[in-house]
Write an enzyme that holds these catalytic residues in place. Structure first.
Site, short mmCIF file in Angstrom:
data_model
loop_
_atom_site.label_atom_id
_atom_site.label_comp_id
_atom_site.label_asym_id
_atom_site.label_seq_id
_atom_site.Cartn_x
_atom_site.Cartn_y
_atom_site.Cartn_z
N ASP A 1 -7.88 -7.59 0.16
CA ASP A 1 -6.97 -7.86 1.27
C ASP A 1 -7.71 -7.50 2.55
OD1 ASP A 1 -6.61 -4.80 0.84
OD2 ASP A 1 -5.74 -5.21 2.79
N ASP B 1 0.86 -1.18 0.00
CA ASP B 1 0.00 0.00 0.00
C ASP B 1 0.90 1.23 0.00
OD1 ASP B 1 0.88 0.32 2.59
OD2 ASP B 1 -1.05 -0.07 3.53
N ASP C 1 -2.56 8.18 -2.06
CA ASP C 1 -3.87 8.84 -2.13
C ASP C 1 -4.30 9.32 -0.76
OD1 ASP C 1 -4.41 6.37 -0.95
OD2 ASP C 1 -6.36 6.18 -1.90
N HIS D 1 -5.83 -21.79 10.25
CA HIS D 1 -7.17 -22.21 9.82
C HIS D 1 -7.89 -21.11 9.05
CE1 HIS D 1 -11.26 -23.66 9.73
NE2 HIS D 1 -11.58 -22.45 10.13
N CYS E 1 -6.97 -28.12 7.03
CA CYS E 1 -5.82 -27.39 7.59
C CYS E 1 -5.27 -28.14 8.80
CB CYS E 1 -6.23 -25.96 7.96
SG CYS E 1 -6.85 -25.78 9.63
N CYS F 1 -7.39 -28.25 12.05
CA CYS F 1 -8.57 -29.12 12.02
C CYS F 1 -8.21 -30.59 11.89
CB CYS F 1 -9.50 -28.71 10.88
SG CYS F 1 -10.21 -27.07 11.11
N CYS G 1 -12.57 -29.29 7.02
CA CYS G 1 -11.39 -28.49 6.70
C CYS G 1 -10.13 -29.37 6.79
CB CYS G 1 -11.29 -27.32 7.68
SG CYS G 1 -9.84 -26.28 7.43
#
Ligand SMILES: [Zn+2]
Length: 376
Positions: A267, A93, A147, A336, A307, A310, A305
């Protein structure tokens, strides 16, 4: 052969689109979700683990990195990719949004923003030229224009003046960015929730010409309905053949609604931040792991899940380590959450490519419940 920055839309379904951004550091599959690595780290995650969740690109913060450890120091150490051990693309950014939130610590002029560091009170100045210099020192693949985003609530006149200033700064950003093959500069549309201002901003940005276009000044407290109201027209004001990036969004249903309205990139700190406060996001809604009812529950957070949190740990364990304030709590829940966000993006890419995005959205909304959800 030098790989340049490019964007290809592979398929559209309604206003939603899927495709890929090509950069010298690899491909970014869109729609893409970018985890936020504020201080050259996605908090509680090793970079290899962030990549394992499926993230193609990270976001780094100019404001934080210019103050500590400084862009010059990072450049001397080989750039941000080398410094933080992340070899895939990085978007930075411009620092504009962070300095806005400093309120009384900043002074805005045509030239730029003078401000005091939140860390040690030291004086600094950010201008479009300095922001471009810092992002080049960091070695950012996707650079954002400097900006100004007015603090809400703001009058229509204030939003208009701010947008016009941002457009003058967009011109200066483009001039300062110059010609850097393989690197991209994105313009940022402003104009609050006013259609005419959004159109004027988009026209000005297109006249200057950028590699991609962000929709700024949303997700700043206006609420989902107002945000979707703007997204009903704002993405279509931007070039169809360039990536569109909605900054700072959001919750899973915000992301799905934005993709449905033609957004390609997003994001948000939410998945990592909520991972550190005991909140997990799942297909069926949110789990608040600190609730006592998880203390004896041997089942995983989400049985569907894949991951590590999990696959290998129970709700009882996740509850225990959160209550005991053990570091692994933030590590597992962040993993997760980032995994869930990336699965969500992959699901949407598949659904759009297959022409079934409406049906997919219906299932997404039907599965979700409010409150601390029960395991299946
Ligand atoms: Zn999981």
């Amino acid at each position: 052969m030098t790989v340049n920055f490019s964007f290809q839309v592979a398929a559209t379904d309604g206003r939603a689109r899927t495709g890929a951004i090509t950069t010298p550091r690899g491909e970014i599959r869109t729609p893409a979700f970018m985890p936020v690595g504020t201080a050259a780290t996605v908090k509680a995650m090793m970079p290899e683990s962030v990549a394992a969740t499926g993230a193609d690109v990270l976001l780094g913060n100019t404001y934080h990195l210019m103050l500590r450890p400084t862009a010059e120091r990072i450049a001397a150490l080989g750039g941000l990719h080398e410094f933080m051990n992340w070899q895939k693309p990085i978007l930075t950014d411009s620092g504009g949004f962070q300095v806005m939130s400093l309120a009384e610590l900043r002074k805005l002029t045509e030239e730029g923003v003078a401000f005091r560091s939140h860390i040690d009170g030291s004086k600094h100045m950010l201008t479009p030229e300095r922001s471009m210099e810092i992002q080049a020192l960091l070695g950012s693949d996707i650079v954002m224009c400097f900006d100004e985003c007015p603090a809400l609530p703001a009058t229509d006149k204030a939003v208009e003046q701010s947008m016009e200033l941002s457009m003058r700064w967009a011109r200066r950003s483009k001039d300062a960015f110059g010609d850097r093959p393989g690197h991209a500069l994105f313009g940022i549309q402003q104009g609050g929730v006013t259609r005419e201002l959004r159109a004027a901003s988009a026209d000005k940005l297109k006249e200057i010409g950028f590699h991609g276009y962000a929709i700024g000044g949303l997700a700043v407290g206006e609420g989902q309905e107002a945000m979707f109201g703007v997204l009903d027209y704002a993405p279509d004001m931007l070039p169809v053949d360039k990536p569109r990036y909605l900054m700072g969004v959001g919750k899973p249903d915000d992301i799905v609604g934005a993709v449905a309205r033609g957004v390609d990139m997003m994001d948000c700190v939410l998945p990592s931040r909520s991972g550190r406060t005991g909140q997990a996001w799942t297909r069926r809604g949110q789990v608040n792991i600190k609730n006592a009812r998880h203390a004896d529950d041997p089942r995983p957070l989400d049985a569907d899940c894949t991951c590590p949190a999990c696959r290998n740990y129970s709700r009882a364990y996740l509850h225990h380590v959160f209550r005991a304030q053990e570091m692994i709590s933030g590590m597992l829940l962040t993993w997760h959450n980032l995994h869930y966000y990336q699965e969500l993006m992959a699901d949407m890419r598949r659904a759009i490519a297959g022409g079934g995005f409406d049906a997919w959205q219906a299932v997404f909304h039907a599965q979700r419940q409010d409150g601390d959800i029960e395991p299946l």
